[in-house]
Design a protein around this motif. Structure first.
Motif, PDB file in Angstrom:
ATOM      1  N   HIS A   6       0.631  -1.218   0.169  1.00  0.00           N
ATOM      2  CA  HIS A   6      -0.251   0.342  -0.269  1.00  0.00           C
ATOM      3  C   HIS A   6       1.016   1.650   0.261  1.00  0.00           C
ATOM      4  O   HIS A   6       1.657   1.844   1.079  1.00  0.00           O
ATOM      5  N   THR A   8       1.085   5.759  -0.455  1.00  0.00           N
ATOM      6  CA  THR A   8       1.066   7.046  -0.397  1.00  0.00           C
ATOM      7  C   THR A   8       1.610   7.778  -1.310  1.00  0.00           C
ATOM      8  O   THR A   8       2.740   7.256  -1.882  1.00  0.00           O
ATOM      9  N   LEU A  12       5.215   6.957  -3.348  1.00  0.00           N
ATOM     10  CA  LEU A  12       5.968   7.044  -4.538  1.00  0.00           C
ATOM     11  C   LEU A  12       6.877   7.559  -4.978  1.00  0.00           C
ATOM     12  O   LEU A  12       7.482   7.755  -5.597  1.00  0.00           O
ATOM     13  N   GLU A 174       4.684   5.361 -11.519  1.00  0.00           N
ATOM     14  CA  GLU A 174       3.568   4.579 -11.803  1.00  0.00           C
ATOM     15  C   GLU A 174       3.234   3.748 -13.003  1.00  0.00           C
ATOM     16  O   GLU A 174       2.949   2.685 -12.765  1.00  0.00           O
ATOM     17  N   PRO A 188      -4.011   1.110  -8.494  1.00  0.00           N
ATOM     18  CA  PRO A 188      -3.585   2.122  -7.442  1.00  0.00           C
ATOM     19  C   PRO A 188      -4.868   2.686  -6.198  1.00  0.00           C
ATOM     20  O   PRO A 188      -5.780   1.940  -6.503  1.00  0.00           O
ATOM     21  N   PRO A 189      -3.672   2.521  -5.032  1.00  0.00           N
ATOM     22  CA  PRO A 189      -2.694   3.080  -4.745  1.00  0.00           C
ATOM     23  C   PRO A 189      -2.291   1.484  -4.133  1.00  0.00           C
ATOM     24  O   PRO A 189      -1.197   1.798  -2.945  1.00  0.00           O
TER      25      PRO A 189
END
Length: 336
Positions: A6, A8, A12, A174, A188-189
């Motif tokens: 996971h 945030t 990234l 991404e 995402p995410p």
């Protein structure tokens, strides 16, 4: 079953790809290959080398010790893969310095309800001789089975990293996460990877280090302890190579210049290039001048540093020939 990582926005921004092979991860993953009943054809050259070494040396002791810690499938202690160490000597130093409390906790988790052999009980107690024996086993395995074939690891890892560097330039982090491996998807995410069991890993702003690995097979690998710096080891992509039209490139350019061309994936400074191919900085500067004059590399000054990179012609040449075996730095070949 899946590993769900996971992210945030901070994660990234703090996602990185390892600059080169992480040699302890490669060592551990190669132990899985060594014990597998069936392996992909891409590992055949390494396995031939292993059989040759087995015929010449009695390696049963180190292999038995390491395969007790790293079984054919399943978990192995996190302390075997210290974070971010591409240099085998530095990684061994960190393994030797593992606190006794962490050794006990990870070995207890590894053996579970099974009673560990006496040697591993001594290791869990922090016994200095047991630590030294583990270090000797790691050094012997690396020296005999990995170091002579290091080029098999480095080429696909650097190629994979260059491939993903282009993805980052084209589409950001991404895009990178969405193209890592067929066994990994970006929703995402959350990054979702095939995994032996269901597990959630919350990065909480720490980011993650992505480590491409030659010996990693279909499923990615992660550290067990969620409090450690997050790492995801994934199999390198099998990017196609053009037909080998320049197998004699070392004879055409000379061995050192041919090695320099190969080693410039990814780009690096003069000093780093000297370390990669095992020659002096003066020698690198001389050969870089010749390669630059031939239009195969560019050299850009950044402050006090000169960074060399392949031109499009240089990249095409590198893709089309089986590179010579690199000369390893002496410290990478040392035993304990």
């Amino acid at each position: 079953m899946a590993l769900r990582i996971h992210f945030t926005a901070d994660d990234l921004a703090r996602t990185t790809v390892a600059a080169g092979p992480d040699l302890m991860w490669e060592l551990v993953n190669s132990l899985h290959i060594l014990q597998a009943q069936q392996t992909a054809s891409g590992y055949a050259p390494w396995l031939r080398h292993v059989r040759d070494r087995f015929a010449r040396r009695d390696l049963r002791g180190p292999i038995r010790l390491l395969t007790t810690l790293v079984p054919p499938q399943g978990n192995f202690p996190d302390f075997l893969t210290p974070s971010g160490e591409g240099n085998i000597s530095a990684a061994r130093d960190l393994i030797r310095a593992t606190p006794a409390a962490r050794l006990r906790a990870e070995l207890a988790r590894h053996f579970g309800r099974h009673t560990p052999p006496p040697w591993f009980r001594r290791l869990a107690q922090g016994d200095r001789a047991a630590r030294q024996e583990l270090d000797d086993a790691v050094a012997t395995y690396f020296r005999e089975l990995l170091a002579p074939q290091l080029h098999l690891i480095e080429n696909p890892v650097h190629t994979d990293r260059a491939h993903h560097s282009r993805n980052v330039l084209d589409g950001g982090t991404e895009r990178l996460l969405n193209t890592l491996s067929p066994s990994i998807s970006w929703e995402p995410p959350t990054l979702i990877a095939d995994y032996p069991r269901d597990r959630d890993l919350h990065l909480r702003g720490r980011g993650i280090s992505l480590v491409p690995s030659f010996f990693c097979t279909g499923r990615p690998v992660a550290l067990i302890d969620p409090s450690l710096p997050p790492v995801l080891v994934y199999p390198v992509g099998r990017h196609p190579r053009p037909v080998d039209t320049l197998a004699g490139l070392p004879e055409l350019l000379g061995r050192t210049r041919a090695m320099a061309l190969y080693a410039l994936t990814p780009p690096c400074s003069t000093g780093e290039l000297a370390l990669r191919i095992g020659v002096s900085i003066g020698t690198v500067s001389k050969h870089a001048s010749i390669l630059r004059g031939a239009g195969l590399i560019t050299s850009t000054r950044r402050g006090c540093t000169v960074v060399h990179a392949l031109t499009s012609l240089g990249r095409e040449l590198v893709r089309g020939w089986p590179h010579p075996r690199p000369r390893l730095p002496a410290r990478s070949q040392s035993s304990s």
